[in-house]
Design an enzyme around this catalytic site. Sequence first.
Site, PDB file in Angstrom:
ATOM      1  N   GLU A  39      -6.862 -75.921 -50.726  1.00 62.34           N
ATOM      2  CA  GLU A  39      -8.357 -75.289 -50.245  1.00 62.34           C
ATOM      3  C   GLU A  39      -7.809 -73.990 -49.567  1.00 62.34           C
ATOM      4  OE1 GLU A  39     -11.369 -77.576 -48.829  1.00 62.34           O
ATOM      5  OE2 GLU A  39     -10.895 -79.317 -49.841  1.00 62.34           O
ATOM      6  N   GLU A  92      -9.035 -84.343 -46.253  1.00 64.48           N
ATOM      7  CA  GLU A  92      -9.516 -83.831 -44.790  1.00 64.48           C
ATOM      8  C   GLU A  92      -9.722 -85.103 -43.891  1.00 64.48           C
ATOM      9  OE1 GLU A  92     -12.304 -80.772 -44.549  1.00 64.48           O
ATOM     10  OE2 GLU A  92     -10.908 -79.406 -45.385  1.00 64.48           O
TER      11      GLU A  92
HETATM   12  O1  AHR Z   1     -14.745 -76.444 -49.964  1.00 63.46           O
HETATM   13  C1  AHR Z   1     -15.854 -76.769 -49.105  1.00 63.46           C
HETATM   14  C2  AHR Z   1     -15.153 -77.867 -48.365  1.00 63.46           C
HETATM   15  O2  AHR Z   1     -14.374 -77.188 -47.286  1.00 63.46           O
HETATM   16  C3  AHR Z   1     -14.571 -79.192 -48.875  1.00 63.46           C
HETATM   17  O3  AHR Z   1     -15.418 -80.014 -49.448  1.00 63.46           O
HETATM   18  C4  AHR Z   1     -13.783 -79.629 -47.731  1.00 63.46           C
HETATM   19  O4  AHR Z   1     -12.801 -80.213 -48.013  1.00 63.46           O
HETATM   20  C5  AHR Z   1     -13.410 -78.405 -46.691  1.00 63.46           C
HETATM   21  O5  AHR Z   1     -13.924 -78.732 -45.479  1.00 63.46           O
END
Ligand code: AHR
Length: 506
Positions: free
Chosen positions: A307, A173
């Site tokens: 994610e 990110e």
């Molecule tokens: O999964 C929780 C968080 O969500 C992670 O650390 C981040 O990459 C995303 O914003």
Amino acid sequence: MAKLVINNECKKSTIAPEIYGHFSEHLGRCIYEGLYVGENSEIPNVNGMRIDVVDALKEMKIPVLRWPGGCFADEYHWMDGIGPKEKRKKMINTHWGGVVEDNSFGTHEFFELCKQLGCKTYVNMNVGSGTVREMSEWVEYITFKGVSPMADLRKENGHEEPWTVDYVGVGNENWGCGGNMRPTHYADEYRRYQTYVRNYAGNTPIRKICCGPNVDDYNWTRKVMETCFDHTPEHLHGLMDGLSLHYYTLPETEGDWNYKGSATKFTEEVFYQTLKRGYFMEELINKHGNIMNEFDPEKKIGLMVDEWGIWTDVEPGTNPGFLYQQSTMRDALVAGMTLNIFNKHSDRVRMANIAQLINVLQSVMLTEGEKMIKTPTYAVFHMYRDHQGGALLSSELLENGTVGSGKNELPKVFESVSENEDGIITITLTNNSLEASEDVEVCFTKDGTAYSVCEASVVTGKMDAHNTFEAPEVVKEEAFTGYSKVDGGVKVTLPACSVVSVRLKK
Ligand code: AHR
């Protein structure tokens, strides 16, 4: 009645086992308590890893594990997590709950865990607050066999042989918590960092993952691809194996991270809204995929959805920074639907990592001291495990109805079909309706009558049904008998609010 037409003469892409991947961050009780309890714990463990959790994950056939974050990755300095535990640095985990991180789980422990799980390894490197040198030394420490400062250090720390790292994430990110970079700046950084992810002779090649977009930031995808591929072709080889995509399903207020909604208390309207938002994944894959096609028409680069999952409010009374949430039948449907979408796009989607493995967000398991329960999401991953490595079969659902209304309207049934090397066909379906069961007539373009069901299971219940430590088996995978043989195939009756898996053989 809906009709599922399967073209059993048309094998499409291979479903990468990694689509069924998971993510574990130093966040809340994911690593500590969830996976790792330490060698001296009274909770049964092997080298500090919980036996109950490892066994359940093996049974679910976990293919790959991403670590150490997440946002934590861009603050993680790997050298803090090696050497004698009592000498490891303690720090505050500023991102997640402000608790002390004692670094007792580090590189050696991660590879020990993956060895016990028998899964591939995905290490996310620090670009946001790290250096190229720190990253390249970590790769050397993990993978170099010969004589070198980092290989020698690894040996001093008790591990003679190098490990295999299958995937490396170059930052996380980086448009946000990983450095707030602009896409062109990050892409230049990516080009530089990835140069020093060395593939040492004789090793399994490391696949490199570039930080991709947040949700529908198509500008990020385009600019990153443009900048990375603005290069002479001979340098392109090995530049990028994957581009990540992060998308979380917020049930209630879209984009408002202060109010996401309860994990267990929600209306039918919110149920359908959540599913509709989960279904947005398909549009994201198509649109980001189309941009990738312009630069990579042969689809050599995977879209890695590293994610995804439902993100709700935390369970009342728990640390808001620990992201501990329950998981209901609603989660099972989002998981079942999304995994079907990934399967159907497996020509481009090569990995996906639901967030997160245990005790955080849409987990497959929850723990409380020595107790462990499996969530409805676990049941779905277990039911879908036979898709891993299978060939996607062309399939089409005719006369499918819809559920929800207005902006929350979405298809009633989601499906995907694969064939494994023994010729066994796995069909997975979701019935998104809360009200009605659905008959699906499954037929084949060739030899339909030759197939019969060899295994079938279902997970079903009320939309908010979930397991607790007091009642751990309210929602679980059960044998499914709602099918009958018909001319040319099988008829399946999907209960309302269910995920079903049917396996057929000749
Ligand atoms: O999964 C929780 C968080 O969500 C992670 O650390 C981040 O990459 C995303 O914003």
